[in-house]
Design a protein around this motif. Structure first.
Motif, PDB file in Angstrom:
ATOM      1  N   LEU A   1       0.832  -1.127  -0.110  1.00  0.00           N
ATOM      2  CA  LEU A   1      -0.078   0.129   0.206  1.00  0.00           C
ATOM      3  C   LEU A   1       0.632   1.307  -0.028  1.00  0.00           C
ATOM      4  O   LEU A   1       0.286   2.376   0.196  1.00  0.00           O
ATOM      5  CB  LEU A   1      -0.926  -0.060   1.261  1.00  0.00           C
ATOM      6  CG  LEU A   1      -1.891  -1.075   1.240  1.00  0.00           C
ATOM      7  CD1 LEU A   1      -2.713  -0.786   2.457  1.00  0.00           C
ATOM      8  CD2 LEU A   1      -2.733  -1.286  -0.243  1.00  0.00           C
ATOM      9  N   TRP A   2       2.180   1.205  -0.180  1.00  0.00           N
ATOM     10  CA  TRP A   2       3.087   2.227  -0.063  1.00  0.00           C
ATOM     11  C   TRP A   2       4.002   2.328  -1.323  1.00  0.00           C
ATOM     12  O   TRP A   2       4.426   1.389  -1.992  1.00  0.00           O
ATOM     13  CB  TRP A   2       4.035   2.172   1.167  1.00  0.00           C
ATOM     14  CG  TRP A   2       3.210   2.142   2.417  1.00  0.00           C
ATOM     15  CD1 TRP A   2       2.550   1.318   3.150  1.00  0.00           C
ATOM     16  CD2 TRP A   2       2.832   3.641   3.177  1.00  0.00           C
ATOM     17  NE1 TRP A   2       1.920   1.889   4.282  1.00  0.00           N
ATOM     18  CE2 TRP A   2       1.971   3.222   4.048  1.00  0.00           C
ATOM     19  CE3 TRP A   2       2.945   4.839   2.643  1.00  0.00           C
ATOM     20  CZ2 TRP A   2       1.321   3.955   4.991  1.00  0.00           C
ATOM     21  CZ3 TRP A   2       2.236   5.863   3.601  1.00  0.00           C
ATOM     22  CH2 TRP A   2       1.622   5.422   4.590  1.00  0.00           C
ATOM     23  N   ALA A   3       4.353   3.407  -1.633  1.00  0.00           N
ATOM     24  CA  ALA A   3       5.115   3.810  -2.848  1.00  0.00           C
ATOM     25  C   ALA A   3       6.743   3.465  -2.378  1.00  0.00           C
ATOM     26  O   ALA A   3       7.013   3.163  -1.286  1.00  0.00           O
ATOM     27  CB  ALA A   3       5.137   5.241  -3.107  1.00  0.00           C
ATOM     28  N   PRO A   4       7.573   3.363  -3.231  1.00  0.00           N
ATOM     29  CA  PRO A   4       9.062   3.144  -3.035  1.00  0.00           C
ATOM     30  C   PRO A   4       9.500   3.980  -1.786  1.00  0.00           C
ATOM     31  O   PRO A   4      10.476   3.714  -1.226  1.00  0.00           O
ATOM     32  CB  PRO A   4       9.725   3.025  -4.307  1.00  0.00           C
ATOM     33  CG  PRO A   4       8.648   2.622  -5.242  1.00  0.00           C
ATOM     34  CD  PRO A   4       7.578   3.383  -4.761  1.00  0.00           C
TER      35      PRO A   4
ATOM     36  N   ARG B   1      -0.726   3.142  -5.579  1.00  0.00           N
ATOM     37  CA  ARG B   1      -2.026   3.407  -6.165  1.00  0.00           C
ATOM     38  C   ARG B   1      -3.077   2.545  -5.261  1.00  0.00           C
ATOM     39  O   ARG B   1      -4.236   3.012  -5.081  1.00  0.00           O
ATOM     40  CB  ARG B   1      -2.025   2.717  -7.571  1.00  0.00           C
ATOM     41  CG  ARG B   1      -3.458   2.529  -8.284  1.00  0.00           C
ATOM     42  CD  ARG B   1      -3.246   2.144  -9.872  1.00  0.00           C
ATOM     43  NE  ARG B   1      -2.592   0.878  -9.909  1.00  0.00           N
ATOM     44  CZ  ARG B   1      -3.302  -0.179  -9.772  1.00  0.00           C
ATOM     45  NH1 ARG B   1      -4.391  -0.126 -10.026  1.00  0.00           N
ATOM     46  NH2 ARG B   1      -2.556  -1.361 -10.189  1.00  0.00           N
ATOM     47  N   TRP B   2      -2.715   1.410  -4.824  1.00  0.00           N
ATOM     48  CA  TRP B   2      -3.607   0.561  -4.043  1.00  0.00           C
ATOM     49  C   TRP B   2      -3.911   1.380  -2.686  1.00  0.00           C
ATOM     50  O   TRP B   2      -5.004   1.129  -2.008  1.00  0.00           O
ATOM     51  CB  TRP B   2      -3.200  -0.853  -3.637  1.00  0.00           C
ATOM     52  CG  TRP B   2      -2.893  -1.451  -4.912  1.00  0.00           C
ATOM     53  CD1 TRP B   2      -3.607  -1.768  -6.164  1.00  0.00           C
ATOM     54  CD2 TRP B   2      -1.631  -2.471  -5.156  1.00  0.00           C
ATOM     55  NE1 TRP B   2      -3.151  -2.283  -7.274  1.00  0.00           N
ATOM     56  CE2 TRP B   2      -1.988  -3.120  -6.446  1.00  0.00           C
ATOM     57  CE3 TRP B   2      -0.898  -3.148  -4.251  1.00  0.00           C
ATOM     58  CZ2 TRP B   2      -1.182  -4.073  -6.936  1.00  0.00           C
ATOM     59  CZ3 TRP B   2       0.145  -4.019  -4.839  1.00  0.00           C
ATOM     60  CH2 TRP B   2      -0.190  -4.631  -6.270  1.00  0.00           C
ATOM     61  N   GLY B   3      -2.891   1.978  -2.234  1.00  0.00           N
ATOM     62  CA  GLY B   3      -3.203   2.705  -0.890  1.00  0.00           C
ATOM     63  C   GLY B   3      -4.190   3.714  -0.989  1.00  0.00           C
ATOM     64  O   GLY B   3      -5.013   4.043  -0.236  1.00  0.00           O
TER      65      GLY B   3
ATOM     66  N   THR C   1       8.150  10.113  -6.852  1.00  0.00           N
ATOM     67  CA  THR C   1       7.826   9.860  -5.429  1.00  0.00           C
ATOM     68  C   THR C   1       8.663  10.462  -4.673  1.00  0.00           C
ATOM     69  O   THR C   1       8.577  10.530  -3.586  1.00  0.00           O
ATOM     70  CB  THR C   1       7.473   8.385  -5.387  1.00  0.00           C
ATOM     71  OG1 THR C   1       8.905   7.846  -5.656  1.00  0.00           O
ATOM     72  CG2 THR C   1       6.580   7.741  -6.182  1.00  0.00           C
ATOM     73  N   LYS C   2       9.788  11.216  -5.393  1.00  0.00           N
ATOM     74  CA  LYS C   2      10.739  11.943  -4.630  1.00  0.00           C
ATOM     75  C   LYS C   2      10.681  13.351  -4.484  1.00  0.00           C
ATOM     76  O   LYS C   2      11.563  13.957  -4.796  1.00  0.00           O
ATOM     77  CB  LYS C   2      12.162  11.448  -5.152  1.00  0.00           C
ATOM     78  CG  LYS C   2      12.401   9.875  -5.161  1.00  0.00           C
ATOM     79  CD  LYS C   2      13.589   9.632  -5.879  1.00  0.00           C
ATOM     80  CE  LYS C   2      14.014   8.357  -6.061  1.00  0.00           C
ATOM     81  NZ  LYS C   2      15.343   7.767  -6.437  1.00  0.00           N
ATOM     82  N   VAL C   3       9.297  13.621  -4.043  1.00  0.00           N
ATOM     83  CA  VAL C   3       9.238  15.262  -4.169  1.00  0.00           C
ATOM     84  C   VAL C   3       8.760  15.754  -2.555  1.00  0.00           C
ATOM     85  O   VAL C   3       8.461  16.763  -2.513  1.00  0.00           O
ATOM     86  CB  VAL C   3       8.232  15.755  -5.036  1.00  0.00           C
ATOM     87  CG1 VAL C   3       8.719  15.343  -6.536  1.00  0.00           C
ATOM     88  CG2 VAL C   3       7.010  14.725  -4.936  1.00  0.00           C
ATOM     89  N   GLY C   4       8.834  14.988  -1.648  1.00  0.00           N
ATOM     90  CA  GLY C   4       8.316  15.522  -0.335  1.00  0.00           C
ATOM     91  C   GLY C   4       6.833  15.146  -0.232  1.00  0.00           C
ATOM     92  O   GLY C   4       6.125  14.826  -1.271  1.00  0.00           O
TER      93      GLY C   4
END
Length: 283
Positions: free
Chosen positions: A167-170, A177-179, A279-282
């Motif tokens: 449920l979490w991105a890397p 998306r599932w989260g 996903t690396k943007v805070g």
């Protein structure tokens, strides 16, 4: 719930980071867009605006988003901010909660049903243990603020299905998306609206990871996620500096958000938006 206007305020949690989709504004979909689409299916008269932007601290959210949200006269307002403040080298949790209460009080003062969220307990590397303690202190304050202003609480910290890494991105800070789907479903349950979202079953646990792979994954996480995060906090750089809110003006989700995004971008660029998600943007 009678149809009205949903207005979403906050940071990357509400913008949808972690749920990439190039046909949506800013390259993300997220729980708020999914929530709005479900409301539009329940009744086509629902309207939706999303003012949230990644990396915004709570003072910026209040200065840049709250006045616009109040002017839109929401029927339902969702609010979450402060996560980026907790990620700072030094964090004033009491100060964050003061801002949080100001926002909730202002939104509740419009007569809107206000939905707030606790932060999920970040059970991550020991390097981020201070973040866990801050999050728990902030969550306690958010629950008190919700009680004071009769706000609805989606208690993310107590939704233990989110212990599942799928449920979490890397980056382990944003939902996958599932989260995001599950979060949309949680909000719909809280406001009492049935949904047709297909939620992935989590009854089968993810396959076990060998300890050597786990160590390598942890090292990669620190190198690729934690170190860049700290660097961004120190330099103050953010991709939100050049981004705009996804849905600053109310739209009708029943008309199809992908089609609305395409129509909105065509006069400006002559083609659909193609913002590359990251996903690396805070938060």
């Amino acid at each position: 719930m009678d149809p009205g206007r949903l207005v979403a305020v906050g940071d990357s949690f509400t913008e949808g980071v972690g749920d990439p989709h190039l046909r949506y504004p800013n390259g993300y979909r997220g729980w708020a867009d999914r929530l709005a689409r479900q409301l539009g299916r329940a009744d086509p008269r629902w309207e939706y605006a999303n003012l949230a932007l990644r990396s915004k601290r709570i003072d910026a959210v209040l200065a840049e988003q709250l006045p616009a949200a109040l002017a839109l006269r929401p029927t339902v307002a969702t609010f979450f901010a402060g996560g980026n403040d907790l990620l700072a080298v030094r964090a004033d949790v009491d100060g964050v909660l003061d801002h949080y209460e100001r926002a909730v009080a202002a939104l509740a003062g419009t007569g809107a049903a206000v939905v707030v969220f606790t932060a999920f307990d970040p059970r991550m590397t020991a390097l981020l243990e201070p973040l866990t303690r801050r999050a728990r202190a902030m969550n306690a304050g958010i629950r008190d603020i919700a009680d004071e202003h009769d706000a609805l609480v989606v208690d993310h910290a107590r939704l233990r299905e989110f212990d599942d890494p799928r449920l979490w991105a890397p980056d382990r800070l944003h939902m996958s998306r599932w989260g995001h789907k599950r979060m949309a479903a949680a909000v719909l349950r809280e406001i009492g609206v049935p949904h047709t979202l297909h939620l992935r079953r989590l009854t089968d646990p993810p396959p076990p990871t060998r300890w050597t792979r786990a160590v390598a994954d942890e090292a990669r996480f620190v190198r690729d996620e934690v170190v860049p995060l700290v660097r961004r906090r120190v330099t103050g750089r953010s991709s939100a500096d050049t981004a705009d809110p996804k849905w600053p003006d109310p739209v009708r989700p029943a008309d199809g958000l992908k089609r609305l995004a395409r129509e909105r971008s065509a006069p400006l660029r002559g083609a659909p938006a193609t913002v590359q998600p990251s996903t690396k943007v805070g938060r």
